[in-house]
Design a protein around this motif. Sequence first.
Motif, PDB file in Angstrom:
ATOM      1  N   SER A  15       0.845  -1.197   0.000  1.00  0.00           N
ATOM      2  CA  SER A  15       0.000   0.000   0.000  1.00  0.00           C
ATOM      3  C   SER A  15       0.877   1.243   0.000  1.00  0.00           C
ATOM      4  O   SER A  15       2.043   1.202   0.393  1.00  0.00           O
ATOM      5  CB  SER A  15      -0.947   0.010   1.210  1.00  0.00           C
ATOM      6  N   TRP A  16       0.290   2.345  -0.437  1.00  0.00           N
ATOM      7  CA  TRP A  16       0.998   3.627  -0.519  1.00  0.00           C
ATOM      8  C   TRP A  16      -0.002   4.741  -0.268  1.00  0.00           C
ATOM      9  O   TRP A  16      -1.168   4.664  -0.675  1.00  0.00           O
ATOM     10  CB  TRP A  16       1.621   3.789  -1.898  1.00  0.00           C
ATOM     11  N   LYS A  17       0.451   5.810   0.399  1.00  0.00           N
ATOM     12  CA  LYS A  17      -0.411   6.946   0.695  1.00  0.00           C
ATOM     13  C   LYS A  17       0.334   8.238   0.394  1.00  0.00           C
ATOM     14  O   LYS A  17       1.491   8.420   0.792  1.00  0.00           O
ATOM     15  CB  LYS A  17      -0.843   6.915   2.170  1.00  0.00           C
TER      16      LYS A  17
ATOM     17  N   TRP B  72      -4.127   7.321  -2.547  1.00  0.00           N
ATOM     18  CA  TRP B  72      -3.822   6.075  -1.835  1.00  0.00           C
ATOM     19  C   TRP B  72      -4.005   4.906  -2.787  1.00  0.00           C
ATOM     20  O   TRP B  72      -4.877   4.929  -3.662  1.00  0.00           O
ATOM     21  CB  TRP B  72      -4.771   5.948  -0.647  1.00  0.00           C
TER      22      TRP B  72
ATOM     23  N   GLU C 225      -5.078   3.993   7.730  1.00  0.00           N
ATOM     24  CA  GLU C 225      -4.422   5.177   7.166  1.00  0.00           C
ATOM     25  C   GLU C 225      -5.158   6.469   7.494  1.00  0.00           C
ATOM     26  O   GLU C 225      -4.727   7.555   7.108  1.00  0.00           O
ATOM     27  CB  GLU C 225      -4.310   5.034   5.635  1.00  0.00           C
TER      28      GLU C 225
END
Length: 213
Positions: free
Chosen positions: A27-29, A179, A209
């Motif tokens: 995952s990435w934000k 995201w 998140e």
Amino acid sequence: MKKSIMIGLLSIIMLWGCSPTTQVTASWKADEAKTNYSNIFIAALSEDLQIRQNLENEFASRLQNRAVVTTKSLDVLSPDFFDSGEPSKDQILEAMQTNNSEAILTITLIDVEEEERYVQGGPVGPGFAPMGRFGYYGNFGGYFNHWHGAGWNQGYYTTDKKYFMETNLYDSESLKLLWSAQSRTLNPDDISGFAREYVDALKKELRKEGLVN
């Protein structure tokens, strides 16, 4: 001893049965992502109407439980919208902005992998745990009588299916990616069961998140 072994085996089986088949693998934000989005447009980018319905309905239900207003693409776009050749991005954006959505959540199947594996056979019978100090292992006669007629399961080949999904959240004004999460689902039983488990895993990530309450 036999009772304790059986309890242990049952505990293992229960753990296997309860273990999730959907896992978030990455995952990435974005730094500019806000917290607690309260109005989200949901679009499952699939030509399969049943999959689209199950995923969008499940996400809408779960997010509404977190006080998030949702609009599903099925509510404003035709059922065959995504299998019309080249669906219009502008139509999606217009529908999203009409409903004052802060962000758009997209769900996409990115890959399916099939893997054949061999399941080892094993003995079947009335029980496998030795009893007493040596039990039926104490002499050949006892051992033979125990296993005689128990039979032996032949091994077999089975095919595992792995579904790789990508879930993205975009800002409604700048259209920038806020995201992204990739997930893997192993051997889903059916579409509705898959949707429930998949959405549950992704909702946990969204909450972790701080993107939703």
